[in-house]
Design a protein around this motif. Sequence first.
Motif, PDB file in Angstrom:
ATOM      1  N   MET A   4      -4.193 -14.404   4.122  1.00 50.93           N
ATOM      2  CA  MET A   4      -4.889 -14.509   5.405  1.00 50.93           C
ATOM      3  C   MET A   4      -6.051 -13.526   5.429  1.00 50.93           C
ATOM      4  O   MET A   4      -5.875 -12.350   5.160  1.00 50.93           O
ATOM      5  N   MET A   5      -7.250 -14.032   5.755  1.00 46.01           N
ATOM      6  CA  MET A   5      -8.425 -13.159   5.818  1.00 46.01           C
ATOM      7  C   MET A   5      -8.577 -12.576   7.210  1.00 46.01           C
ATOM      8  O   MET A   5      -8.291 -13.220   8.201  1.00 46.01           O
ATOM      9  N   ARG A   6      -9.030 -11.344   7.206  1.00 51.26           N
ATOM     10  CA  ARG A   6      -9.296 -10.701   8.481  1.00 51.26           C
ATOM     11  C   ARG A   6     -10.787 -10.736   8.758  1.00 51.26           C
ATOM     12  O   ARG A   6     -11.586 -10.745   7.840  1.00 51.26           O
ATOM     13  N   ASN A   7     -11.104 -10.729  10.014  1.00 55.30           N
ATOM     14  CA  ASN A   7     -12.498 -10.712  10.430  1.00 55.30           C
ATOM     15  C   ASN A   7     -12.933  -9.253  10.557  1.00 55.30           C
ATOM     16  O   ASN A   7     -12.674  -8.610  11.551  1.00 55.30           O
ATOM     17  N   ASN A   8     -13.581  -8.723   9.530  1.00 58.46           N
ATOM     18  CA  ASN A   8     -14.018  -7.327   9.524  1.00 58.46           C
ATOM     19  C   ASN A   8     -15.518  -7.240   9.795  1.00 58.46           C
ATOM     20  O   ASN A   8     -16.289  -6.849   8.938  1.00 58.46           O
ATOM     21  N   ILE A   9     -15.904  -7.608  10.986  1.00 62.20           N
ATOM     22  CA  ILE A   9     -17.318  -7.562  11.346  1.00 62.20           C
ATOM     23  C   ILE A   9     -17.647  -6.159  11.840  1.00 62.20           C
ATOM     24  O   ILE A   9     -16.994  -5.636  12.734  1.00 62.20           O
ATOM     25  N   GLU A  10     -18.667  -5.573  11.212  1.00 65.12           N
ATOM     26  CA  GLU A  10     -19.123  -4.247  11.626  1.00 65.12           C
ATOM     27  C   GLU A  10     -19.892  -4.367  12.938  1.00 65.12           C
ATOM     28  O   GLU A  10     -20.697  -5.279  13.100  1.00 65.12           O
ATOM     29  N   PRO A  11     -19.663  -3.439  13.853  1.00 66.12           N
ATOM     30  CA  PRO A  11     -20.452  -3.482  15.085  1.00 66.12           C
ATOM     31  C   PRO A  11     -21.923  -3.182  14.784  1.00 66.12           C
ATOM     32  O   PRO A  11     -22.233  -2.390  13.898  1.00 66.12           O
ATOM     33  N   THR A  12     -22.791  -3.833  15.499  1.00 66.13           N
ATOM     34  CA  THR A  12     -24.221  -3.607  15.315  1.00 66.13           C
ATOM     35  C   THR A  12     -24.630  -2.335  16.050  1.00 66.13           C
ATOM     36  O   THR A  12     -23.884  -1.813  16.899  1.00 66.13           O
ATOM     37  N   GLU A  13     -25.824  -1.862  15.749  1.00 67.86           N
ATOM     38  CA  GLU A  13     -26.349  -0.692  16.459  1.00 67.86           C
ATOM     39  C   GLU A  13     -26.456  -0.998  17.951  1.00 67.86           C
ATOM     40  O   GLU A  13     -26.121  -0.164  18.786  1.00 67.86           O
ATOM     41  N   ALA A  14     -26.895  -2.201  18.287  1.00 64.49           N
ATOM     42  CA  ALA A  14     -27.010  -2.581  19.700  1.00 64.49           C
ATOM     43  C   ALA A  14     -25.637  -2.566  20.376  1.00 64.49           C
ATOM     44  O   ALA A  14     -25.516  -2.097  21.513  1.00 64.49           O
ATOM     45  N   SER A  15     -24.613  -3.044  19.691  1.00 63.50           N
ATOM     46  CA  SER A  15     -23.280  -3.051  20.310  1.00 63.50           C
ATOM     47  C   SER A  15     -22.735  -1.640  20.457  1.00 63.50           C
ATOM     48  O   SER A  15     -22.059  -1.326  21.439  1.00 63.50           O
ATOM     49  N   ARG A  16     -23.062  -0.763  19.508  1.00 66.98           N
ATOM     50  CA  ARG A  16     -22.633   0.643  19.642  1.00 66.98           C
ATOM     51  C   ARG A  16     -23.347   1.311  20.818  1.00 66.98           C
ATOM     52  O   ARG A  16     -22.731   2.042  21.586  1.00 66.98           O
ATOM     53  N   GLN A  17     -24.646   1.027  20.958  1.00 72.01           N
ATOM     54  CA  GLN A  17     -25.395   1.599  22.076  1.00 72.01           C
ATOM     55  C   GLN A  17     -24.847   1.081  23.405  1.00 72.01           C
ATOM     56  O   GLN A  17     -24.708   1.845  24.364  1.00 72.01           O
ATOM     57  N   TYR A  18     -24.544  -0.203  23.463  1.00 71.01           N
ATOM     58  CA  TYR A  18     -24.009  -0.765  24.698  1.00 71.01           C
ATOM     59  C   TYR A  18     -22.659  -0.137  25.040  1.00 71.01           C
ATOM     60  O   TYR A  18     -22.411   0.223  26.191  1.00 71.01           O
ATOM     61  N   ALA A  19     -21.814   0.022  24.037  1.00 68.93           N
ATOM     62  CA  ALA A  19     -20.493   0.630  24.268  1.00 68.93           C
ATOM     63  C   ALA A  19     -20.634   2.049  24.802  1.00 68.93           C
ATOM     64  O   ALA A  19     -19.893   2.449  25.717  1.00 68.93           O
TER      65      ALA A  19
END
Length: 91
Positions: free
Chosen positions: A1-16
């Motif tokens: 089973m593959m996991r979805n390992n999507i890195e957060p973008t710079e924009a998503s880090r700034q929003y968080a």
Amino acid sequence: MMRNNIEPTEASRQYAAAYAAHYTGRDLPLAFQLYKELMISHPSTQEAGYARMQVQNLINSVVPKQELLDAQIERLLAYFENDDRHDAERT
């Protein structure tokens, strides 16, 4: 089973970070600054759209309703006074 390992973008880090300052830290001036920086640095991202909505939430929660209306009316009048297309339509 593959996991979805999507890195957060710079924009998503700034929003968080902005969202955390807004809702967890309750530091509204900091949250506004962070949302504004996000909108400037990544204007076409989905996070910038979310940031615009959060800035609107800040405005609505901080600025009295009558002041908002007065500012909008002033802006509309200035627009009409400076809009060449509007002037051309009247002549």
